[in-house]
Design a protein around this motif. Sequence first.
Motif, PDB file in Angstrom:
ATOM      1  N   GLU A   1      76.095  19.134  64.298  1.00  0.00           N
ATOM      2  CA  GLU A   1      76.954  20.325  64.293  1.00  0.00           C
ATOM      3  C   GLU A   1      77.218  20.800  62.869  1.00  0.00           C
ATOM      4  O   GLU A   1      78.119  21.604  62.631  1.00  0.00           O
ATOM      5  CB  GLU A   1      78.280  19.995  65.000  1.00  0.00           C
ATOM      6  N   SER A   2      76.471  20.286  61.919  1.00  0.00           N
ATOM      7  CA  SER A   2      76.666  20.667  60.513  1.00  0.00           C
ATOM      8  C   SER A   2      75.567  21.643  60.088  1.00  0.00           C
ATOM      9  O   SER A   2      74.582  21.830  60.804  1.00  0.00           O
ATOM     10  CB  SER A   2      76.634  19.413  59.633  1.00  0.00           C
ATOM     11  N   PRO A   3      75.705  22.244  58.918  1.00  0.00           N
ATOM     12  CA  PRO A   3      74.729  23.281  58.519  1.00  0.00           C
ATOM     13  C   PRO A   3      73.452  22.751  57.870  1.00  0.00           C
ATOM     14  O   PRO A   3      72.572  23.554  57.551  1.00  0.00           O
ATOM     15  CB  PRO A   3      75.531  24.146  57.531  1.00  0.00           C
ATOM     16  N   ILE A   4      73.320  21.454  57.656  1.00  0.00           N
ATOM     17  CA  ILE A   4      72.110  20.945  56.993  1.00  0.00           C
ATOM     18  C   ILE A   4      71.503  19.793  57.810  1.00  0.00           C
ATOM     19  O   ILE A   4      72.178  19.194  58.649  1.00  0.00           O
ATOM     20  CB  ILE A   4      72.392  20.479  55.546  1.00  0.00           C
ATOM     21  N   PRO A   5      70.231  19.453  57.568  1.00  0.00           N
ATOM     22  CA  PRO A   5      69.588  18.384  58.340  1.00  0.00           C
ATOM     23  C   PRO A   5      70.190  17.007  58.051  1.00  0.00           C
ATOM     24  O   PRO A   5      70.563  16.715  56.910  1.00  0.00           O
ATOM     25  CB  PRO A   5      68.127  18.430  57.866  1.00  0.00           C
ATOM     26  N   HIS A   6      70.261  16.202  59.089  1.00  0.00           N
ATOM     27  CA  HIS A   6      70.711  14.814  58.961  1.00  0.00           C
ATOM     28  C   HIS A   6      69.844  13.954  59.881  1.00  0.00           C
ATOM     29  O   HIS A   6      68.882  14.435  60.500  1.00  0.00           O
ATOM     30  CB  HIS A   6      72.189  14.685  59.343  1.00  0.00           C
ATOM     31  N   SER A   7      70.219  12.668  60.006  1.00  0.00           N
ATOM     32  CA  SER A   7      69.489  11.754  60.885  1.00  0.00           C
ATOM     33  C   SER A   7      70.389  10.551  61.144  1.00  0.00           C
ATOM     34  O   SER A   7      71.521  10.500  60.639  1.00  0.00           O
ATOM     35  CB  SER A   7      68.171  11.315  60.230  1.00  0.00           C
TER      36      SER A   7
ATOM     37  N   PRO B   1      70.054  21.451  62.030  1.00  0.00           N
ATOM     38  CA  PRO B   1      71.325  22.001  62.524  1.00  0.00           C
ATOM     39  C   PRO B   1      71.184  22.525  63.960  1.00  0.00           C
ATOM     40  O   PRO B   1      70.187  23.163  64.288  1.00  0.00           O
ATOM     41  CB  PRO B   1      71.612  23.136  61.529  1.00  0.00           C
ATOM     42  N   ARG B   2      72.153  22.221  64.780  1.00  0.00           N
ATOM     43  CA  ARG B   2      72.233  22.596  66.204  1.00  0.00           C
ATOM     44  C   ARG B   2      71.215  21.861  67.067  1.00  0.00           C
ATOM     45  O   ARG B   2      71.138  22.071  68.255  1.00  0.00           O
ATOM     46  CB  ARG B   2      72.092  24.115  66.394  1.00  0.00           C
ATOM     47  N   ASP B   3      70.450  20.956  66.460  1.00  0.00           N
ATOM     48  CA  ASP B   3      69.508  20.137  67.238  1.00  0.00           C
ATOM     49  C   ASP B   3      70.171  18.785  67.546  1.00  0.00           C
ATOM     50  O   ASP B   3      71.259  18.472  67.048  1.00  0.00           O
ATOM     51  CB  ASP B   3      68.221  19.930  66.408  1.00  0.00           C
ATOM     52  N   SER B   4      69.510  17.989  68.377  1.00  0.00           N
ATOM     53  CA  SER B   4      70.032  16.657  68.671  1.00  0.00           C
ATOM     54  C   SER B   4      68.863  15.699  68.840  1.00  0.00           C
ATOM     55  O   SER B   4      67.708  16.116  69.000  1.00  0.00           O
ATOM     56  CB  SER B   4      70.871  16.684  69.953  1.00  0.00           C
ATOM     57  N   VAL B   5      69.168  14.418  68.781  1.00  0.00           N
ATOM     58  CA  VAL B   5      68.164  13.387  69.032  1.00  0.00           C
ATOM     59  C   VAL B   5      68.760  12.404  70.037  1.00  0.00           C
ATOM     60  O   VAL B   5      69.963  12.139  70.010  1.00  0.00           O
ATOM     61  CB  VAL B   5      67.736  12.680  67.715  1.00  0.00           C
ATOM     62  N   SER B   6      67.926  11.914  70.938  1.00  0.00           N
ATOM     63  CA  SER B   6      68.369  10.905  71.902  1.00  0.00           C
ATOM     64  C   SER B   6      67.340   9.784  71.934  1.00  0.00           C
ATOM     65  O   SER B   6      66.130  10.049  71.912  1.00  0.00           O
ATOM     66  CB  SER B   6      68.486  11.492  73.307  1.00  0.00           C
TER      67      SER B   6
END
Length: 343
Positions: A109-115, A134-139
């Motif tokens: 939910e943040s403006p930059i890529p994370h993991s 941003p706005r993506d998710s991983v499962s």
Amino acid sequence: MRNRNLITATVAVAALGGGALVLTAAGGGGTIETVDFAKRVTATQPAFDARLAPASDANIKEFRIPIKDATIEIAKGVTYEGWTFGGTVPGPTLRVRVGDSVRVTVVNESPIPHSIDFHAARIPANVAYRMIMPRDSVSFAFLARDAGAFMVHCGTPPVTMHLMQGMYLPIIVDPQDGWGTKADKEFVLVQSEFYAKAGDSTKVGTMLPMQPDWQAERAKNATYVAFNGRAGQYKDNPLRVDVGDRVRFFVVNAGPNFDSDFHVVGAVFDRVYPDGNPKHVLEGVQTYGIPAGGGAVFEAVFAKDASGEGLYPFVTHSFADAEKGAVGIIQVGVPKQFARMSH
Ligand SMILES: [Cu+2]
């Protein structure tokens, strides 16, 4: 292994209601526990709540973890614009048991890529730990195989930046048959460093959050070293236990750079489990070092006739770091007066 057949069983997950925690019956008599950390946020005032509850009996544990920016307090009255898992630093504590199937969904939910990187998992890193835009998710899911106190963190380059911004949390994996002793109290402590400098000083008269100090990080010149995200918070708000308690500490060292030399002044650890592996038990330990990215489980008994009623500082015995905030107090019983202490 407990209910191994259930891990591959087809299960139906109930839609999340208003609560953060949902227990759902799975096929074959097992249970799914679903925790949404957008809805269950650890209290951080007056101090980050270090107390732990036992893991549930659900053999499938699902966690939804949002990544979000948040203004955090890294020392008394000192704020910082952090990047977080779940809105706090450290992020929420996950607790599972060896044999559990652990399902993770992380929503950026943040403006930059994370993991996200789980030290407790044996899993292809390129799949589970991929970049989350941003706005993506991983499962992904993994089987908890190894007991211990493990680090979970953002692994997006530069990793040091994402760590000094606060992107880490602990996961505790209990042995399948427990720890062999009955603890009266359990606490989680995550040690980490902050590298910060004053915010925009052109706005005179405003108390602005501090900002990351990249040069200080490169020089490993920490501004604060903290347990559970805020320097010195457990000096003002001690961890409270009763006389006679066996207390279990799950200590994770998130770094990014320093070792933690965990020690309780006035006590000797009855047991230490390096990495939190019960096969590694040590007895009668004064100080035990935890590398950056590592964890360990400690037990101390505050018996009436030894380490009884009183105040016991816990520190990293690397004292420059303790003086930067990696110090707190364990209050045993209700001491008549807070005697002056040398730590
Ligand atoms: Cu990140």
